[in-house]
Design a protein around this motif. Structure first.
Motif, PDB file in Angstrom:
ATOM      1  N   GLY B  31      -1.672   3.209   9.754  1.00 59.78           N
ATOM      2  CA  GLY B  31      -1.968   1.879   9.227  1.00 59.78           C
ATOM      3  C   GLY B  31      -3.434   1.690   8.900  1.00 59.78           C
ATOM      4  N   LEU B  32      -3.965   0.502   9.205  1.00 62.11           N
ATOM      5  CA  LEU B  32      -5.339   0.196   8.832  1.00 62.11           C
ATOM      6  C   LEU B  32      -6.380   1.172   9.402  1.00 62.11           C
ATOM      7  N   PRO B  33      -6.233   1.661  10.645  1.00 59.40           N
ATOM      8  CA  PRO B  33      -7.209   2.650  11.133  1.00 59.40           C
ATOM      9  C   PRO B  33      -7.306   3.868  10.213  1.00 59.40           C
ATOM     10  N   GLN B  34      -6.150   4.368   9.797  1.00 60.30           N
ATOM     11  CA  GLN B  34      -6.124   5.522   8.907  1.00 60.30           C
ATOM     12  C   GLN B  34      -6.752   5.161   7.552  1.00 60.30           C
ATOM     13  N   VAL B  35      -6.464   3.962   7.055  1.00 60.55           N
ATOM     14  CA  VAL B  35      -7.018   3.515   5.776  1.00 60.55           C
ATOM     15  C   VAL B  35      -8.541   3.392   5.881  1.00 60.55           C
ATOM     16  N   ALA B  36      -9.028   2.815   6.987  1.00 61.09           N
ATOM     17  CA  ALA B  36     -10.470   2.651   7.179  1.00 61.09           C
ATOM     18  C   ALA B  36     -11.159   4.011   7.255  1.00 61.09           C
ATOM     19  N   VAL B  56      -2.730  17.421  15.451  1.00 61.39           N
ATOM     20  CA  VAL B  56      -3.024  17.625  14.029  1.00 61.39           C
ATOM     21  C   VAL B  56      -4.452  17.146  13.759  1.00 61.39           C
ATOM     22  N   VAL B  57      -5.244  17.996  13.071  1.00 63.47           N
ATOM     23  CA  VAL B  57      -6.645  17.656  12.799  1.00 63.47           C
ATOM     24  C   VAL B  57      -6.967  17.926  11.331  1.00 63.47           C
ATOM     25  N   GLY B  58      -7.789  17.062  10.746  1.00 60.58           N
ATOM     26  CA  GLY B  58      -8.314  17.309   9.404  1.00 60.58           C
ATOM     27  C   GLY B  58      -7.309  17.088   8.294  1.00 60.58           C
ATOM     28  N   PHE B  59      -6.438  16.114   8.457  1.00 60.79           N
ATOM     29  CA  PHE B  59      -5.357  15.867   7.489  1.00 60.79           C
ATOM     30  C   PHE B  59      -5.822  14.932   6.372  1.00 60.79           C
ATOM     31  N   SER B  60      -5.154  15.011   5.230  1.00 60.67           N
ATOM     32  CA  SER B  60      -5.454  14.160   4.073  1.00 60.67           C
ATOM     33  C   SER B  60      -4.151  13.680   3.449  1.00 60.67           C
ATOM     34  N   PRO B  61      -3.513  12.672   4.043  1.00 62.90           N
ATOM     35  CA  PRO B  61      -2.211  12.242   3.540  1.00 62.90           C
ATOM     36  C   PRO B  61      -2.278  11.707   2.117  1.00 62.90           C
ATOM     37  N   VAL B  62      -1.217  11.963   1.351  1.00 67.92           N
ATOM     38  CA  VAL B  62      -1.140  11.419  -0.013  1.00 67.92           C
ATOM     39  C   VAL B  62       0.070  10.503  -0.183  1.00 67.92           C
ATOM     40  N   ASP B  63       0.993  10.534   0.769  1.00 69.13           N
ATOM     41  CA  ASP B  63       2.174   9.669   0.688  1.00 69.13           C
ATOM     42  C   ASP B  63       2.205   8.750   1.915  1.00 69.13           C
ATOM     43  N   PRO B  64       2.671   7.511   1.768  1.00 68.29           N
ATOM     44  CA  PRO B  64       2.729   6.603   2.911  1.00 68.29           C
ATOM     45  C   PRO B  64       3.661   7.129   4.005  1.00 68.29           C
ATOM     46  N   GLU B 239     -16.462  -0.592  -5.693  1.00 70.92           N
ATOM     47  CA  GLU B 239     -16.114   0.834  -5.528  1.00 70.92           C
ATOM     48  C   GLU B 239     -15.105   1.002  -4.391  1.00 70.92           C
ATOM     49  N   GLU B 240     -15.347   0.300  -3.288  1.00 68.40           N
ATOM     50  CA  GLU B 240     -14.431   0.398  -2.145  1.00 68.40           C
ATOM     51  C   GLU B 240     -13.039  -0.116  -2.513  1.00 68.40           C
ATOM     52  N   LEU B 241     -13.014  -1.228  -3.249  1.00 63.25           N
ATOM     53  CA  LEU B 241     -11.713  -1.797  -3.632  1.00 63.25           C
ATOM     54  C   LEU B 241     -10.948  -0.851  -4.551  1.00 63.25           C
ATOM     55  N   LYS B 242     -11.677  -0.220  -5.466  1.00 65.86           N
ATOM     56  CA  LYS B 242     -11.048   0.720  -6.399  1.00 65.86           C
ATOM     57  C   LYS B 242     -10.438   1.900  -5.619  1.00 65.86           C
ATOM     58  N   LEU B 243     -11.209   2.432  -4.672  1.00 62.17           N
ATOM     59  CA  LEU B 243     -10.705   3.546  -3.854  1.00 62.17           C
ATOM     60  C   LEU B 243      -9.483   3.118  -3.034  1.00 62.17           C
ATOM     61  N   LEU B 244      -9.574   1.950  -2.414  1.00 61.24           N
ATOM     62  CA  LEU B 244      -8.467   1.477  -1.584  1.00 61.24           C
ATOM     63  C   LEU B 244      -7.197   1.317  -2.408  1.00 61.24           C
ATOM     64  N   ARG B 245      -7.344   0.735  -3.606  1.00 64.28           N
ATOM     65  CA  ARG B 245      -6.163   0.392  -4.411  1.00 64.28           C
ATOM     66  C   ARG B 245      -5.617   1.562  -5.218  1.00 64.28           C
ATOM     67  N   GLU B 246      -6.505   2.465  -5.607  1.00 69.72           N
ATOM     68  CA  GLU B 246      -6.035   3.528  -6.508  1.00 69.72           C
ATOM     69  C   GLU B 246      -5.857   4.871  -5.815  1.00 69.72           C
ATOM     70  N   VAL B 247      -6.617   5.106  -4.733  1.00 68.16           N
ATOM     71  CA  VAL B 247      -6.576   6.434  -4.115  1.00 68.16           C
ATOM     72  C   VAL B 247      -5.945   6.396  -2.716  1.00 68.16           C
ATOM     73  N   ILE B 248      -6.406   5.482  -1.883  1.00 67.44           N
ATOM     74  CA  ILE B 248      -6.049   5.554  -0.460  1.00 67.44           C
ATOM     75  C   ILE B 248      -4.705   4.882  -0.141  1.00 67.44           C
TER      76      ILE B 248
END
Lengths: 301, 255
Positions: B31-36, B56-64, B239-248
């Motif tokens: 949730g939000l911790p991962q998003v932050a 698990v360490v060093g992960f980069s999720p792309v799907d919810p 910039e943060e909003l763009k990343l949150l909405r389009e990437v993260i």
């Protein structure tokens, strides 16, 4: 010389479990659960079991819901966003079974110590918590607050755990018991803490192949008593790299397990009412479903 | 005050991300911790190590994902191990800089409850319990809590201490033998809170733009320490909003 073949059927392996045994099942929330084993334990009407896990999972929730468990030792758990472990929570709320609640790491250390044959192991969490207070208030406490004899630091001494039998669902194993676990392996130390290890593998590989996959072998044949071949045996939980969790079925389980009546209906429909695990797999959607949840080769889910 | 062009989740994620320094070891939850943490990683802190207690360490999720046990959370991980390899050799060894935690209830001393609440009569309702939360709260250098700001969740005393904060006023935490630094930030949908670590008490640090002080105080179940002058929380940048909405979090699952 002929290599020892430890392959047994699921029903033979489960039949070796005595009522009242202490079992470890490999589940963690909704991943790599020993679901086929839980079903067979229920079908064979095993009773008075003690179960221990680092994190609670669906395999344990099924057994608690079926009334097979007398004591459950765990570090908390859920079905992730699918919901709580309804049967376990209900049993705690109603005092229906004895539950020892720890933290994830304290359970992991109890198993690690057990795997090394140690009688106890220290940890420096739990201090100051109500988890510790409740554990100290037990009739026969398995924790003790003490000080390090060298530095004087406070620590909690944990009695280690050595289950009678560990049932561990894995991706692959050979017929002698060398078991490959892919992805995280929260259950490896717990398996090794057990007196007997039963590997349940989705795939059996030829023993000639094992030396070529040695980096992935996590449990060696020398510690394994039996090997069961059970494709999709972790369904509806995920098996990393092989199949995803079954969203549809987990949703159905979480909604039925919400009430005791719903849980009994679930067990009648999917566990007690079917002949074996293959019949269960048919009942939940058969080949079409299994193809749909097959893991993507790159993403592994 | 102009209408905010960001959601509550977005300012919470941005406020959380700014507390993270590059190179830190961070235990995150869903949730939000991962998003932050991912926002920090995509901006000023590309070298953080994200740690999931499951091993698990060093992960980069792309799907919810639906939880930490969802393989979606393990995507592109760089290290697989077990509890011992994460909460053991990172956390118990004293090498976790920030542990993110959520809770049903948090009190003025930062003690957290994720185990049970009382119901009518002598009944209880049991929830998730600890998982790694007690270990993280005991042993991480800093604890960051992300939660909704409600009076029944921010209470004078929690009903059950699953995860220890400062336990009570003064240096109780230290004398109990807890080695981690304890609670450090509480990020809510109304404010950023911190702690007077010497006293072990929660303190108001900043209020989100558009939120009144009275709104914060009325929705807190105890007296918050606070300075005379209170800054406004810095809102998320474009910039943060763009990343949150389009990437993260492109599907808007958490923000």
């Amino acid at each position: 010389m002929v290599k020892l073949n430890k392959i047994r059927s699921l029903s033979e392996a489960v039949a070796s479990v005595r009522d009242g045994s202490h079992l470890f099942l490999s589940g963690f929330a909704i991943s790599r659960n020993a679901i086929a084993v839980a079903h067979e334990l229920i079908r064979q009407n095993k009773r008075e079991l003690t179960l221990s896990q680092c994190i609670g999972a669906m395999d344990a929730d099924l057994l608690v819901g079926a009334g097979a468990v007398k004591r459950y030792i765990y570090g908390g758990g859920s079905l992730d966003r699918f919901g709580p472990l309804w049967n376990i929570n209900r049993a705690i709320e109603q005092g229906a079974i004895e539950v020892d609640e720890f933290s994830g790491l304290s359970m992991a250390l109890r198993f690690l110590g057990g795997s090394l044959g140690l009688p106890c192991i220290p940890i420096q969490s739990l201090l100051g918590s109500d988890i510790l207070k409740n554990l100290l208030n037990k009739e026969v406490p398995e924790v003790k607050v003490t000080e390090c004899p060298f530095t004087g630091e406070k620590m909690v001494l944990l009695k280690t755990l050595q289950p009678d039998v560990a049932f561990v669902h894995v991706q692959k194993a050979d017929c002698t018991g060398n078991a490959i676990i892919q992805g995280p392996r929260w259950d490896e130390d717990a398996a090794k803490a057990a007196d007997q290890i039963v590997i349940v593998a989705d795939e059996i590989i030829p023993t000639e192949l094992t030396p070529f996959l040695v980096e992935e072998v996590r449990i060696p044949a020398g510690r394994v008593s039996m090997v069961v071949h059970q494709p999709y045996g972790a369904h509806p939980t995920s098996l990393y790299g092989v199949y995803d969790y079954d969203r549809e079925h987990l949703t159905e389980y979480a909604s039925m397990a919400r009430t005791p009546d719903g849980m009994q209906e679930y067990l009648d429909r999917y566990v007690r009412g079917v002949k074996d695990f293959s019949a269960y797999l048919e009942a939940v959607g058969g080949l079409e479903k299994m193809i749909r949840i097959k893991a993507d080769a790159l993403k592994k889910y | 005050m102009p209408e905010a062009n960001y959601s509550k989740g977005e300012i919470m994620a941005a406020a959380g991300a700014r507390e993270i320094k590059d190179g830190q070891n961070i235990v995150v939850g869903l949730g939000l911790p991962q998003v932050a943490a991912l926002l920090a990683k995509n901006t000023h802190a590309p070298n953080i190590s994200m740690i999931n207690e499951q091993g698990v360490v060093g992960f980069s999720p792309v799907d919810p994902a639906v939880g930490m046990a969802d393989p979606r959370m393990w995507y592109k991980a760089t290290y697989f191990n077990s509890f011992i390899g994460t909460l053991g050799s990172f956390l118990h060894r004293g090498k976790v800089d920030i542990g993110f935690l959520g809770a049903l209830e948090v009190d003025q001393f930062g003690n957290m409850n994720s185990t049970m609440v009382g119901g009518p009569g002598n009944t209880i309702r049991h929830f998730t319990g600890s998982g790694g939360a007690n270990d993280i709260a005991s042993l991480a250098k800093n604890i960051m809590i992300i939660m909704r700001h409600e009076k029944r969740k921010l209470r004078a005393a929690v009903q059950y201490i699953t995860s220890p904060g400062y336990l009570g006023e003064g240096n109780l935490r230290q004398s109990t033998g807890l080695k981690g630094g304890g609670p450090w930030r509480v990020i809510t949908d109304k404010a950023v809170l911190g702690f007077d670590r010497a006293r072990g008490r929660m303190k108001l640090l900043s209020i989100h733009p558009g939120v009144e002080l009275d709104d914060v105080l009325e929705n807190t179940g105890f007296e918050l320490l606070r300075d005379e002058q209170l800054p406004a929380t810095v809102p998320p940048t474009a910039e943060e909003l763009k990343l949150l909405r389009e990437v993260i979090d492109p599907t808007g699952m958490y923000i």
